[in-house]
Design a protein around this motif. Structure first.
Motif, PDB file in Angstrom:
ATOM      1  N   ARG A 166       2.734   5.954  -3.066  1.00 39.99           N
ATOM      2  CA  ARG A 166       3.840   6.723  -3.681  1.00 39.99           C
ATOM      3  C   ARG A 166       3.640   6.849  -5.195  1.00 39.99           C
ATOM      4  O   ARG A 166       3.929   7.884  -5.779  1.00 39.99           O
ATOM      5  CB  ARG A 166       5.194   6.093  -3.338  1.00 39.99           C
ATOM      6  CG  ARG A 166       5.646   6.431  -1.912  1.00 39.99           C
ATOM      7  CD  ARG A 166       7.031   5.901  -1.594  1.00 39.99           C
ATOM      8  NE  ARG A 166       7.047   4.463  -1.389  1.00 39.99           N
ATOM      9  CZ  ARG A 166       6.701   3.855  -0.252  1.00 39.99           C
ATOM     10  NH1 ARG A 166       6.316   4.561   0.796  1.00 39.99           N
ATOM     11  NH2 ARG A 166       6.736   2.548  -0.137  1.00 39.99           N
ATOM     12  N   VAL A 219      -2.935   6.847   6.553  1.00 41.67           N
ATOM     13  CA  VAL A 219      -3.983   7.313   5.651  1.00 41.67           C
ATOM     14  C   VAL A 219      -5.289   6.646   6.127  1.00 41.67           C
ATOM     15  O   VAL A 219      -5.248   5.496   6.598  1.00 41.67           O
ATOM     16  CB  VAL A 219      -3.639   6.903   4.191  1.00 41.67           C
ATOM     17  CG1 VAL A 219      -4.710   7.360   3.224  1.00 41.67           C
ATOM     18  CG2 VAL A 219      -2.265   7.459   3.792  1.00 41.67           C
ATOM     19  N   ARG A 221      -2.892  -2.445   8.756  1.00 36.99           N
ATOM     20  CA  ARG A 221      -2.228  -1.718   9.830  1.00 36.99           C
ATOM     21  C   ARG A 221      -3.186  -1.382  10.965  1.00 36.99           C
ATOM     22  O   ARG A 221      -2.769  -0.785  11.957  1.00 36.99           O
ATOM     23  CB  ARG A 221      -1.647  -0.416   9.288  1.00 36.99           C
ATOM     24  CG  ARG A 221      -0.219  -0.546   8.734  1.00 36.99           C
ATOM     25  CD  ARG A 221       0.130   0.760   8.044  1.00 36.99           C
ATOM     26  NE  ARG A 221       1.502   1.144   8.075  1.00 36.99           N
ATOM     27  CZ  ARG A 221       2.337   1.054   7.032  1.00 36.99           C
ATOM     28  NH1 ARG A 221       1.946   0.488   5.921  1.00 36.99           N
ATOM     29  NH2 ARG A 221       3.560   1.519   7.126  1.00 36.99           N
ATOM     30  N   HIS A 251       1.575  10.009   9.598  1.00 34.92           N
ATOM     31  CA  HIS A 251       0.310   9.439  10.075  1.00 34.92           C
ATOM     32  C   HIS A 251      -0.203   8.397   9.090  1.00 34.92           C
ATOM     33  O   HIS A 251       0.221   8.364   7.936  1.00 34.92           O
ATOM     34  CB  HIS A 251      -0.754  10.538  10.221  1.00 34.92           C
ATOM     35  CG  HIS A 251      -0.416  11.540  11.261  1.00 34.92           C
ATOM     36  ND1 HIS A 251      -1.020  12.758  11.357  1.00 34.92           N
ATOM     37  CD2 HIS A 251       0.490  11.509  12.261  1.00 34.92           C
ATOM     38  CE1 HIS A 251      -0.504  13.441  12.366  1.00 34.92           C
ATOM     39  NE2 HIS A 251       0.412  12.696  12.933  1.00 34.92           N
ATOM     40  N   GLY A 264       2.589  -3.977   4.288  1.00 36.81           N
ATOM     41  CA  GLY A 264       2.146  -2.667   4.800  1.00 36.81           C
ATOM     42  C   GLY A 264       0.637  -2.560   4.970  1.00 36.81           C
ATOM     43  O   GLY A 264       0.113  -1.493   5.284  1.00 36.81           O
ATOM     44  N   TYR A 265      -0.063  -3.627   4.760  1.00 40.99           N
ATOM     45  CA  TYR A 265      -1.517  -3.701   4.958  1.00 40.99           C
ATOM     46  C   TYR A 265      -1.818  -5.102   5.462  1.00 40.99           C
ATOM     47  O   TYR A 265      -1.314  -6.049   4.872  1.00 40.99           O
ATOM     48  CB  TYR A 265      -2.248  -3.456   3.639  1.00 40.99           C
ATOM     49  CG  TYR A 265      -3.756  -3.343   3.779  1.00 40.99           C
ATOM     50  CD1 TYR A 265      -4.385  -2.112   3.750  1.00 40.99           C
ATOM     51  CD2 TYR A 265      -4.545  -4.484   3.955  1.00 40.99           C
ATOM     52  CE1 TYR A 265      -5.771  -2.005   3.884  1.00 40.99           C
ATOM     53  CE2 TYR A 265      -5.919  -4.388   4.100  1.00 40.99           C
ATOM     54  CZ  TYR A 265      -6.525  -3.147   4.049  1.00 40.99           C
ATOM     55  OH  TYR A 265      -7.894  -3.046   4.197  1.00 40.99           O
ATOM     56  N   THR A 299       0.840  -1.208   0.000  1.00 40.53           N
ATOM     57  CA  THR A 299       0.000   0.000   0.000  1.00 40.53           C
ATOM     58  C   THR A 299       0.878   1.262   0.000  1.00 40.53           C
ATOM     59  O   THR A 299       0.525   2.259  -0.619  1.00 40.53           O
ATOM     60  CB  THR A 299      -0.984  -0.001   1.197  1.00 40.53           C
ATOM     61  OG1 THR A 299      -0.304  -0.504   2.344  1.00 40.53           O
ATOM     62  CG2 THR A 299      -2.187  -0.843   0.906  1.00 40.53           C
ATOM     63  N   ILE A 319       0.890  11.090   4.890  1.00 38.56           N
ATOM     64  CA  ILE A 319       2.204  10.431   4.851  1.00 38.56           C
ATOM     65  C   ILE A 319       3.308  11.395   5.277  1.00 38.56           C
ATOM     66  O   ILE A 319       4.201  11.023   6.037  1.00 38.56           O
ATOM     67  CB  ILE A 319       2.465   9.866   3.425  1.00 38.56           C
ATOM     68  CG1 ILE A 319       1.501   8.709   3.152  1.00 38.56           C
ATOM     69  CG2 ILE A 319       3.922   9.404   3.273  1.00 38.56           C
ATOM     70  CD1 ILE A 319       1.561   8.138   1.755  1.00 38.56           C
ATOM     71  N   GLN A 358      -8.748  -2.732   9.120  1.00 44.66           N
ATOM     72  CA  GLN A 358      -8.145  -3.210   7.862  1.00 44.66           C
ATOM     73  C   GLN A 358      -7.965  -4.729   7.885  1.00 44.66           C
ATOM     74  O   GLN A 358      -8.074  -5.385   6.851  1.00 44.66           O
ATOM     75  CB  GLN A 358      -6.788  -2.539   7.630  1.00 44.66           C
ATOM     76  CG  GLN A 358      -6.878  -1.051   7.317  1.00 44.66           C
ATOM     77  CD  GLN A 358      -5.521  -0.418   7.020  1.00 44.66           C
ATOM     78  OE1 GLN A 358      -4.511  -1.117   6.865  1.00 44.66           O
ATOM     79  NE2 GLN A 358      -5.484   0.898   6.942  1.00 44.66           N
TER      80      GLN A 358
END
Ligand code: AMP
Length: 192
Positions: A37, A60, A89, A58, A86-87, A32, A54, A93
């Motif tokens: 990016r 999103v 988090r 913090h 990264g997911y 993610t 970002i 989610q």
């Protein structure tokens, strides 16, 4: 299918280790952070929104992050499974991912591999990466520390949920890259 959640604080080596796992097991990585990016680089509306969070270190908001991830999972692809980097988090989610994997892939998360690295090493690694990565969130120690704090406050509940399901495995993320990769692969081989 093998569906791996690659978990760990910023700078714990998730991206590096994902590369090994992708090659060894023929998986598709969904990061993610990379997707945000990409959107920032292309100056999309999503990118503009994500950047405002970002740049402060913090998270999103869940909804936009989950919508973006869902679109990525839905893309047709030939793969033995996915690496989610990264997911999730947050607890929210984590539940969303379970639903998405069920609905779109008719499958489950196989394992959550958690890379453990102490804070001071993370800060040093990220500052070093910031010298060459061009990432604004890697260039400032205050933002880095905020990301690490955010990780521990919001993601502890993610680890807890995977522990309850018996899917949570911690691996020491300090050492030679190949050694760490071997330990991660050994864990994946156990569940294959
Ligand atoms: P990463 O490359 O995974 O360190 O992500 C960089 C930044 O993108 C994070 O510090 C967050 O601001 C944002 N981000 C990435 N993944 C997520 C997520 N699953 N939920 C919320 N924010 C995220």
């Amino acid at each position: 299918m093998i569906n791996i959640v690659l978990f760990g604080p910023p700078g714990s080596g998730k991206g590096t280790q994902a590369q090994h796992l992708i090659e060894k097991y023929n998986l598709k990585q969904i990061s993610t952070g990379d997707l945000f990016r990409f959107n920032i680089k292309n100056d999309t509306e999503l990118g503009k929104l994500a950047k405002s969070y970002i740049d402060k270190g913090h998270l999103v908001p869940d909804e936009v992050t989950t919508d973006m991830l869902t679109e990525e999972v839905k893309k047709p692809t030939e793969t033995n499974g996915f690496i989610f980097d990264g997911y999730p988090r947050t607890a929210n989610q984590t539940q969303a991912l379970e639903r998405i994997v069920k609905k779109e892939l008719n499958d489950d998360i196989s394992i959550c591999l958690s890379l453990v690295v102490e804070d001071e090493i993370l800060v040093q690694r990220l500052l070093k990466r910031g010298e060459t990565s061009g990432r604004t969130d890697d260039s400032n120690e205050e933002i880095i520390r905020s990301r690490i704090t955010e990780y521990y406050t919001k993601t502890a509940e993610v680890a807890e949920l995977y522990k309850q399901q018996g899917k949570y495995v911690e691996v020491n993320g300090v050492g030679e890259i190949d050694e760490i990769a071997a330990k991660l692969c050994a864990e994946v081989d156990k569940i294959k």
